[in-house]
Design a protein around this motif. Structure first.
Motif, PDB file in Angstrom:
ATOM      1  N   UNK A 131      26.494   2.223  -2.418  1.00  0.00           N
ATOM      2  CA  UNK A 131      25.457   1.536  -3.199  1.00  0.00           C
ATOM      3  C   UNK A 131      24.561   2.545  -3.905  1.00  0.00           C
ATOM      4  N   UNK A 132      24.186   3.609  -3.203  1.00  0.00           N
ATOM      5  CA  UNK A 132      23.313   4.639  -3.791  1.00  0.00           C
ATOM      6  C   UNK A 132      24.009   5.329  -4.968  1.00  0.00           C
ATOM      7  N   UNK A 133      25.305   5.614  -4.831  1.00  0.00           N
ATOM      8  CA  UNK A 133      26.047   6.262  -5.916  1.00  0.00           C
ATOM      9  C   UNK A 133      26.126   5.357  -7.140  1.00  0.00           C
ATOM     10  N   UNK A 134      26.364   4.059  -6.909  1.00  0.00           N
ATOM     11  CA  UNK A 134      26.430   3.113  -8.021  1.00  0.00           C
ATOM     12  C   UNK A 134      25.081   3.025  -8.745  1.00  0.00           C
ATOM     13  N   UNK A 135      24.012   2.893  -7.970  1.00  0.00           N
ATOM     14  CA  UNK A 135      22.682   2.786  -8.586  1.00  0.00           C
ATOM     15  C   UNK A 135      22.320   4.064  -9.331  1.00  0.00           C
ATOM     16  N   UNK A 136      22.677   5.209  -8.761  1.00  0.00           N
ATOM     17  CA  UNK A 136      22.391   6.484  -9.424  1.00  0.00           C
ATOM     18  C   UNK A 136      23.133   6.562 -10.760  1.00  0.00           C
ATOM     19  N   UNK A 137      24.373   6.058 -10.794  1.00  0.00           N
ATOM     20  CA  UNK A 137      25.142   6.054 -12.036  1.00  0.00           C
ATOM     21  C   UNK A 137      24.488   5.160 -13.084  1.00  0.00           C
ATOM     22  N   UNK A 138      24.041   3.963 -12.679  1.00  0.00           N
ATOM     23  CA  UNK A 138      23.413   3.038 -13.627  1.00  0.00           C
ATOM     24  C   UNK A 138      22.085   3.597 -14.135  1.00  0.00           C
ATOM     25  N   UNK A 139      21.327   4.239 -13.260  1.00  0.00           N
ATOM     26  CA  UNK A 139      20.046   4.818 -13.679  1.00  0.00           C
ATOM     27  C   UNK A 139      20.266   5.942 -14.692  1.00  0.00           C
ATOM     28  N   UNK A 140      21.295   6.754 -14.486  1.00  0.00           N
ATOM     29  CA  UNK A 140      21.584   7.841 -15.426  1.00  0.00           C
ATOM     30  C   UNK A 140      22.031   7.286 -16.773  1.00  0.00           C
ATOM     31  N   UNK A 141      22.821   6.215 -16.749  1.00  0.00           N
ATOM     32  CA  UNK A 141      23.231   5.600 -18.009  1.00  0.00           C
ATOM     33  C   UNK A 141      22.025   5.031 -18.753  1.00  0.00           C
ATOM     34  N   UNK A 142      21.116   4.403 -18.007  1.00  0.00           N
ATOM     35  CA  UNK A 142      19.905   3.872 -18.625  1.00  0.00           C
ATOM     36  C   UNK A 142      19.036   4.998 -19.174  1.00  0.00           C
ATOM     37  N   UNK A 143      18.944   6.105 -18.419  1.00  0.00           N
ATOM     38  CA  UNK A 143      18.161   7.256 -18.885  1.00  0.00           C
ATOM     39  C   UNK A 143      18.747   7.837 -20.163  1.00  0.00           C
ATOM     40  N   UNK A 144      20.086   7.892 -20.255  1.00  0.00           N
ATOM     41  CA  UNK A 144      20.718   8.392 -21.468  1.00  0.00           C
ATOM     42  C   UNK A 144      20.403   7.530 -22.672  1.00  0.00           C
ATOM     43  N   UNK A 163      13.482   5.479 -16.471  1.00  0.00           N
ATOM     44  CA  UNK A 163      14.640   4.634 -16.168  1.00  0.00           C
ATOM     45  C   UNK A 163      14.681   4.260 -14.695  1.00  0.00           C
ATOM     46  N   UNK A 164      14.283   5.196 -13.821  1.00  0.00           N
ATOM     47  CA  UNK A 164      14.280   4.904 -12.387  1.00  0.00           C
ATOM     48  C   UNK A 164      13.274   3.810 -12.051  1.00  0.00           C
ATOM     49  N   UNK A 165      12.057   3.934 -12.588  1.00  0.00           N
ATOM     50  CA  UNK A 165      11.027   2.920 -12.329  1.00  0.00           C
ATOM     51  C   UNK A 165      11.435   1.580 -12.928  1.00  0.00           C
ATOM     52  N   UNK A 166      11.975   1.595 -14.134  1.00  0.00           N
ATOM     53  CA  UNK A 166      12.366   0.357 -14.799  1.00  0.00           C
ATOM     54  C   UNK A 166      13.491  -0.348 -14.037  1.00  0.00           C
ATOM     55  N   UNK A 167      14.504   0.402 -13.644  1.00  0.00           N
ATOM     56  CA  UNK A 167      15.654  -0.173 -12.936  1.00  0.00           C
ATOM     57  C   UNK A 167      15.222  -0.788 -11.601  1.00  0.00           C
ATOM     58  N   UNK A 168      14.418  -0.051 -10.842  1.00  0.00           N
ATOM     59  CA  UNK A 168      13.989  -0.545  -9.524  1.00  0.00           C
ATOM     60  C   UNK A 168      12.964  -1.671  -9.655  1.00  0.00           C
ATOM     61  N   UNK A 169      12.161  -1.649 -10.710  1.00  0.00           N
ATOM     62  CA  UNK A 169      11.171  -2.709 -10.902  1.00  0.00           C
ATOM     63  C   UNK A 169      11.836  -4.047 -11.214  1.00  0.00           C
TER      64      UNK A 169
END
Length: 273
Positions: A14-27, A45-51
């Motif tokens: 789960x952590x790897x998947x979320x990290x991948x999505x956060x990096x894509x959002x950051x890009x 992107x991290x704050x937005x994704x988790x919020x």
């Protein structure tokens, strides 16, 4: 009936998947932001994704993929809003906050005139070594989570957040996680040892410098031969690059100075007596 505690492999997935999505959002965010603000894309992107997920009591995409849900330390209820918010802030800004606190302590030590220069150097070297160890502390926590279970992020452990399965988990024994934990621990401990060694070496080098630089050809800040010498208000000499660079106080007597008080010595050569 209480739900079963999530297995380390599912939490890691789960952590790897979320990290991948956060990096894509950051890009994607980095393309929208001006170039001088591109570095803010990752924390944003991290704050937005988790919020949009955790803060609203929803599963993240990685948690949904692995079939796990965040719970509080009773394993019967969802985490409180305050714990979820604190976890998000710590996971995003915790490392920067820690480094900022260490820098503030460094400044207090530098400005403490009651401490002897040797004691100041000792405390400063230790604080800088701790700053270099911050990422390794997180790696050690993650390695222990591979073995004992629980969240991979220190922020969730600190706020009492854990995981349970909401659908049957795979029954396979993930032996590779134990090997991964051993490798991660070895790497973290070796890195910490290197930081301590460098700190000790720096401390020994600082102890070898005399209090007066007039009799030395070396700069006490960069440990190289003085190039384009400058003098500070305290009377000590350093390179121009050091004085106008990151140096904010004398590396020998710890007297604070400002850049407009630095005096370049155009015709002075420390190697000539």
């Amino acid at each position: 009936m209480a739900l079963p505690t999530a297995q380390p492999a599912e939490i890691l997935r789960a952590w790897q998947k979320d990290d991948l999505y956060e990096k894509q959002l950051a890009g994607s965010l980095a393309k929208l932001l001006p170039s001088h603000h591109a570095s803010k894309a990752i924390p944003t992107s991290s704050v937005l994704y988790k919020s949009l997920t955790t803060l609203r009591d929803l599963q993240t995409l990685g948690e949904e993929y692995s079939g796990i849900v965040q719970v509080d330390d009773t394993y019967h209820k969802l985490p409180s809003f305050s714990n979820r918010l604190l976890s998000i802030l710590l996971s995003t800004f915790g490392e920067n906050i820690t480094r900022h606190i260490l820098r503030q302590i460094e400044r207090q030590v530098e400005q403490n005139v009651s401490l002897k220069p040797e004691a100041q150097n000792f405390f400063l070297v230790i604080l800088r070594a701790l700053g270099n160890m911050v990422p390794q502390i997180e790696s050690i926590h993650r390695a222990l989570s591979y073995i004992n279970g629980g969240p991979l992020q220190i922020s969730k452990t600190a706020t009492g957040i854990n995981y349970v399965h909401v659908r049957p988990a795979a029954s396979a024994f993930y032996a590779h996680l134990r090997l991964l934990s051993i490798v991660t621990l070895l790497h973290a401990f070796i890195s910490c040892g290197q930081s301590v060694y460098q700190a000790k070496k720096h401390l020994e080098q600082m102890a070898d410098f005399p209090n007066e630089v007039d009799s030395s050809k070396s700069c006490a800040a960069c440990l190289e031969e003085i190039v384009q010498p400058c003098v500070l208000q305290c009377g000590h000499y350093f390179c121009m690059q050091c004085c106008y660079g990151a140096l904010e106080s004398c590396a020998l007597c710890r007297t604070p100075f400002t850049k407009n008080t630095v005096v370049p010595l155009m015709n002075y050569c420390p190697s000539v007596k």
